[in-house]
Motif scaffolding. Structure first.
Motif, PDB file in Angstrom:
ATOM      1  N   LEU A  62       0.740  -1.408   0.052  1.00  0.00           N
ATOM      2  CA  LEU A  62       0.043   0.157   0.267  1.00  0.00           C
ATOM      3  C   LEU A  62       1.007   1.623   0.266  1.00  0.00           C
ATOM      4  CD1 LEU A  62      -2.566  -1.107   2.644  1.00  0.00           C
ATOM      5  CD2 LEU A  62      -3.312  -0.168   0.189  1.00  0.00           C
ATOM      6  N   VAL A  63       2.159   1.197   0.502  1.00  0.00           N
ATOM      7  CA  VAL A  63       3.239   2.503   0.706  1.00  0.00           C
ATOM      8  C   VAL A  63       4.107   2.465  -0.367  1.00  0.00           C
ATOM      9  CG1 VAL A  63       4.931   3.061   2.298  1.00  0.00           C
ATOM     10  CG2 VAL A  63       2.924   2.340   3.414  1.00  0.00           C
ATOM     11  N   GLN A  64       4.185   0.768  -0.413  1.00  0.00           N
ATOM     12  CA  GLN A  64       5.504   1.393  -2.011  1.00  0.00           C
ATOM     13  C   GLN A  64       4.437   1.864  -3.266  1.00  0.00           C
ATOM     14  OE1 GLN A  64       7.195  -2.504  -1.535  1.00  0.00           O
ATOM     15  NE2 GLN A  64       8.441  -2.083   0.579  1.00  0.00           N
ATOM     16  N   LEU A  65       3.279   1.515  -3.037  1.00  0.00           N
ATOM     17  CA  LEU A  65       2.893   1.589  -4.909  1.00  0.00           C
ATOM     18  C   LEU A  65       2.128   2.963  -5.153  1.00  0.00           C
ATOM     19  CD1 LEU A  65       0.764  -1.885  -4.785  1.00  0.00           C
ATOM     20  CD2 LEU A  65       3.091  -1.056  -6.443  1.00  0.00           C
ATOM     21  N   LYS A  68      -1.856   4.358  -0.393  1.00  0.00           N
ATOM     22  CA  LYS A  68      -2.129   4.861   0.543  1.00  0.00           C
ATOM     23  C   LYS A  68      -2.374   6.618   0.234  1.00  0.00           C
ATOM     24  CE  LYS A  68       1.118   6.890   3.983  1.00  0.00           C
ATOM     25  NZ  LYS A  68       2.243   7.616   4.579  1.00  0.00           N
ATOM     26  N   ASP A  69      -1.171   6.851  -0.047  1.00  0.00           N
ATOM     27  CA  ASP A  69      -1.040   8.104  -0.741  1.00  0.00           C
ATOM     28  C   ASP A  69      -3.191   8.214  -1.493  1.00  0.00           C
ATOM     29  OD1 ASP A  69       0.915   8.991   0.623  1.00  0.00           O
ATOM     30  OD2 ASP A  69       2.311   9.148  -1.904  1.00  0.00           O
ATOM     31  N   ASP A  70      -2.656   7.485  -2.005  1.00  0.00           N
ATOM     32  CA  ASP A  70      -4.394   7.634  -2.823  1.00  0.00           C
ATOM     33  C   ASP A  70      -5.924   7.906  -1.502  1.00  0.00           C
ATOM     34  OD1 ASP A  70      -3.054   8.395  -5.179  1.00  0.00           O
ATOM     35  OD2 ASP A  70      -3.412   5.614  -5.298  1.00  0.00           O
ATOM     36  N   GLY A  71      -5.451   7.308   0.069  1.00  0.00           N
ATOM     37  CA  GLY A  71      -6.358   7.591   0.187  1.00  0.00           C
ATOM     38  C   GLY A  71      -7.020   6.312   1.238  1.00  0.00           C
ATOM     39  N   TYR A  72      -5.978   4.756   0.826  1.00  0.00           N
ATOM     40  CA  TYR A  72      -6.264   3.452   0.477  1.00  0.00           C
ATOM     41  C   TYR A  72      -5.047   3.189   1.906  1.00  0.00           C
ATOM     42  CZ  TYR A  72      -8.074   2.476  -3.400  1.00  0.00           C
ATOM     43  OH  TYR A  72      -8.745   1.989  -4.550  1.00  0.00           O
ATOM     44  N   ARG A  73      -5.822   3.481   3.672  1.00  0.00           N
ATOM     45  CA  ARG A  73      -5.315   3.803   4.696  1.00  0.00           C
ATOM     46  C   ARG A  73      -5.484   1.791   5.460  1.00  0.00           C
ATOM     47  NH1 ARG A  73      -4.876   9.812   5.168  1.00  0.00           N
ATOM     48  NH2 ARG A  73      -2.784   9.743   3.437  1.00  0.00           N
ATOM     49  N   TYR A  74      -6.672   1.924   5.632  1.00  0.00           N
ATOM     50  CA  TYR A  74      -7.697   0.588   6.372  1.00  0.00           C
ATOM     51  C   TYR A  74      -6.752  -0.668   6.236  1.00  0.00           C
ATOM     52  CZ  TYR A  74     -10.499   3.864   9.041  1.00  0.00           C
ATOM     53  OH  TYR A  74     -10.825   4.944   9.726  1.00  0.00           O
ATOM     54  N   VAL A  75      -6.404  -1.136   7.271  1.00  0.00           N
ATOM     55  CA  VAL A  75      -4.979  -2.062   7.073  1.00  0.00           C
ATOM     56  C   VAL A  75      -6.204  -3.690   7.435  1.00  0.00           C
ATOM     57  CG1 VAL A  75      -3.430  -4.157   7.078  1.00  0.00           C
ATOM     58  CG2 VAL A  75      -3.216  -1.985   6.055  1.00  0.00           C
ATOM     59  N   ALA A 118       2.883   2.855  12.076  1.00  0.00           N
ATOM     60  CA  ALA A 118       4.442   3.237  11.580  1.00  0.00           C
ATOM     61  C   ALA A 118       4.476   3.570  10.949  1.00  0.00           C
ATOM     62  CB  ALA A 118       5.835   3.273  12.636  1.00  0.00           C
ATOM     63  N   MET A 119       3.810   3.175  10.199  1.00  0.00           N
ATOM     64  CA  MET A 119       3.660   3.268   9.150  1.00  0.00           C
ATOM     65  C   MET A 119       2.570   4.022   7.966  1.00  0.00           C
ATOM     66  SD  MET A 119       3.573  -0.864   7.009  1.00  0.00           S
ATOM     67  CE  MET A 119       4.268  -0.879   6.120  1.00  0.00           C
ATOM     68  N   GLY A 120       1.532   4.871   8.817  1.00  0.00           N
ATOM     69  CA  GLY A 120       0.498   5.909   7.866  1.00  0.00           C
ATOM     70  C   GLY A 120      -0.900   5.216   7.792  1.00  0.00           C
ATOM     71  N   LEU A 121      -0.425   4.362   8.825  1.00  0.00           N
ATOM     72  CA  LEU A 121      -1.979   3.186   8.092  1.00  0.00           C
ATOM     73  C   LEU A 121      -2.687   2.896   9.294  1.00  0.00           C
ATOM     74  CD1 LEU A 121      -0.500   0.506   6.164  1.00  0.00           C
ATOM     75  CD2 LEU A 121      -1.399   1.791   5.143  1.00  0.00           C
ATOM     76  N   LYS A 122      -3.810   2.517   9.138  1.00  0.00           N
ATOM     77  CA  LYS A 122      -4.841   2.426   9.721  1.00  0.00           C
ATOM     78  C   LYS A 122      -4.932   0.584  10.252  1.00  0.00           C
ATOM     79  CE  LYS A 122      -7.145   6.782  10.021  1.00  0.00           C
ATOM     80  NZ  LYS A 122      -8.515   7.303  10.112  1.00  0.00           N
ATOM     81  N   ALA A 123      -5.106   0.888  11.149  1.00  0.00           N
ATOM     82  CA  ALA A 123      -5.411  -0.953  11.488  1.00  0.00           C
ATOM     83  C   ALA A 123      -6.725  -1.114  11.834  1.00  0.00           C
ATOM     84  CB  ALA A 123      -4.733  -1.594  12.299  1.00  0.00           C
TER      85      ALA A 123
END
Length: 590
Positions: A62-65, A68-75, A118-123
């Motif tokens: 999600l981060v490398q591609l 995440k910056d497109d808005g896909y942040r919930y894992v 820490a990766m800027g994502l949500k869980a």
């Protein structure tokens, strides 16, 4: 053509069902999920055959591609993370989540969640509203079922709502999906219940049988869980995703407690399943808005009928979810993402339609055979998204006059969001030619014909069904009875006049209550309750009833200056009449 006479012969008054009272979602904690959540879940790609390394690989992707910056942040992890329930709470399956094993011998998912944060994502995490969980009923071959005695295998939340809410909150999760297999699938006649493997429960909720379900109890279970989440972490409660599959009249009450509500059974990677799930949400624009979203389930883009060999279908799937403001939760293996599929899910113009801050769900404005046209009002006045949908396997030509969208044909900017082409506009009519299974998604920017006038299709997120009114006994998901719809009766019959569908009209069940958030932004309203000699309907402005007499082909004109709230209360069922129409609602802004 639909008659304007009151009473549509849909059912006798004897069939009148109990009508739930629905809290106004505008009062919900809107700061959670102000726009539809976006992220990734492993279930569609892996079922229960995944572990912590699988999830972390997806998170890194999600981060490398750039997703995440497109808005896909919930894992969001799904079923299978638990080992058993002990006196101290749930023990985590550390063979799948090794970071959960703490030095003192206890288990915690906090290290896992901390890595995602820490990766800027949500869980996100998963549980069930009953004693037991979906995998125990439907994934019997998995090696990851809960272990121990019967009590230890009861890892669902029933009887442990606050305990589990506190654990999920302490671990740092941001979302919890609460499934409903535990209250639907463990009745006394189940072999595993009869032999003592599981404790019997209900069923409290019967699939596709709301009349036989204990709806009040189902609602209370979810209400209790929502209250537990707020108590566990008052300043920042978890986002609650209610997964009751559109059953138990869930759409009539879910917005009072959760931020997402499933409208159908699980999706799969077939064209037919995608359309079924889309339809279940597409008919409910008056049940969605900021802080409470219809959820037709996760995206199957990248899988099956929507993989890199089926890009037409993949774009259609993505377009339809964006038009109905659905949560965008990816469900394919991100580590094997093809450039073509990434281009579909990363199309920022399409994502912007889904994430538009007005929170309006698209409204079906025309449908005939395999063709469907959906319009979605965007936050900027005069800006709309328009989807032309070919649901079938043959070519199709569809068109709509801009006047039907209250848009002028002068100075129009029209753009195809998939191919970047200017759409075809001739004599004020937008037309498209569609390949089989194609959806054309256009963004239109134009001057409104009536600059200060809005109709219900322009503002569905402001209109809330606070009491559902008449509910027929056969109101199952497949029949798509909806207590209130723009441009349709609850039964799905289009409201038409002079050959055109009326997107300024709302069909409701008899006795239904609507509430409109005015926010002091309108000066007047004209409307025409059904043109009959009845004064049984009630209209309130800021809680004060508006005097009126029977209507005989004349409209009402209401002063709304400074008003915050409008209530529209339909007459109760009379004789064979089970529905009512609020005709030609026209809100004039200040």
């Amino acid at each position: 053509m639909l008659s304007r006479a009151f009473g549509t012969g849909l059912a006798a008054i004897a069939a009148l069902a109990a009508s739930p009272v629905v809290a106004n979602p505008a009062d919900n904690h809107r700061t959670i999920a102000a726009t539809p959540p976006m992220g990734w879940n492993p279930f569609n790609a892996f079922r229960l055959n995944y572990d912590e390394s699988t999830v972390m690989a997806a998170a890194e992707a999600l981060v490398q591609l750039g997703l995440k910056d497109d808005g896909y942040r919930y894992v969001n992890i799904d079923d299978g993370w638990w080992l058993r329930r002990d006196a101290g709470g749930i023990t985590i399956r550390t063979n799948l989540y090794p970071s959960a094993r703490l030095p003192d011998g206890t288990t915690s998912l906090k290290p896992f969640v901390d890595r995602l944060h820490a990766m800027g994502l949500k869980a996100g995490i998963y549980t069930d509203i009953g004693y037991n969980i979906c995998s125990q009923r439907w994934e019997k071959a998995t090696a990851n079922l809960p272990e121990g005695n019967r009590g230890q295998r009861e890892v669902g939340s029933l009887g442990h709502q606050l305990e589990d809410a506190r654990a999920f909150s302490a671990w740092g999760f941001d979302l919890v999906k609460v499934d409903a297999c535990g209250i639907a699938d463990f009745g006394a006649d189940l072999p595993e219940v009869m032999d003592g493997t599981y404790r019997p429960l209900g069923p409290i909720m019967l699939r596709e049988r709301p009349g036989a379900s204990d709806i009040a109890r189902v609602e209370k279970l979810y209400a209790d869980f929502a209250a537990a989440l707020r108590k566990a972490r008052p300043a920042n409660p978890l986002l609650l995703s209610i997964c009751a599959w559109g059953d138990a009249d869930v759409n009539n009450w879910a917005g009072s407690y959760g931020q997402m509500s499933r409208t159908s059974s699980d999706i799969n990677a077939s064209w037919g399943a995608m359309l079924h799930n889309f339809d279940s949400a597409a008919v409910r624009p008056l049940f969605a808005g900021p802080g409470h979203w219809n959820d037709p389930d996760m995206l199957e883009v990248g899988n099956g009928d929507f993989d890199g060999n089926h890009l037409t279908e993949a774009r259609a799937h993505m377009s339809l979810w964006a038009m109905i403001a659905a949560p965008l939760v990816l469900g394919f293996d991100l580590t094997r993402a093809s450039p073509d599929i990434l281009a579909v899910v990363r199309n920022r113009d399409v994502i912007a339609i889904d994430q538009d801050p007005a929170g309006n769900q698209g409204v079906i404005i025309a449908q005939q055979g395999d063709g469907q046209i959906i319009a979605k009002a965007l936050a900027t006045r005069g800006h709309k998204a328009l989807a032309f949908v070919n649901r079938g396997d043959g070519r199709l030509h569809l068109s709509v006059p801009l006047a039907d969208l209250n848009l002028s044909a002068q100075g129009v900017h029209l753009r195809d969001l998939w191919h970047g082409r200017q759409g075809t506009l001739r004599d004020g009519v937008v037309s498209v030619d569609l390949a089989p299974r194609e959806t054309a998604l256009l963004r239109i920017e134009a001057r409104p014909i009536e600059a200060k006038v809005s109709v219900p299709a322009d503002m569905p997120a402001r209109i809330h069904v606070t009491e559902a009114g008449y509910l027929p006994p056969d109101r199952i998901t497949r029949n798509q009875w909806v207590p209130a719809r723009i441009g349709f009766l609850p039964s799905g019959t289009p409201i038409t006049f002079a050959g055109r569908q009326e997107t300024a009209s709302i069909g409701v069940g008899a006795g239904a209550h609507l509430m409109v958030d005015l926010r002091g932004e309108f000066r007047r309203l004209s409307l025409a309750p059904e043109h009959v000699a009845t004064d049984a309907y009630v209209i309130k402005v800021d809680g004060k009833a508006v005097p009126h007499g029977p209507l005989r082909n004349e409209a009402l004109d209401l002063d709304l200056k400074g008003a915050r709230q409008l209530e529209l209360i339909a007459p109760a069922a009379k004789g064979e009449g089970a529905s009512f129409i609020w005709h030609n609602l026209r809100f004039e802004r200040q």
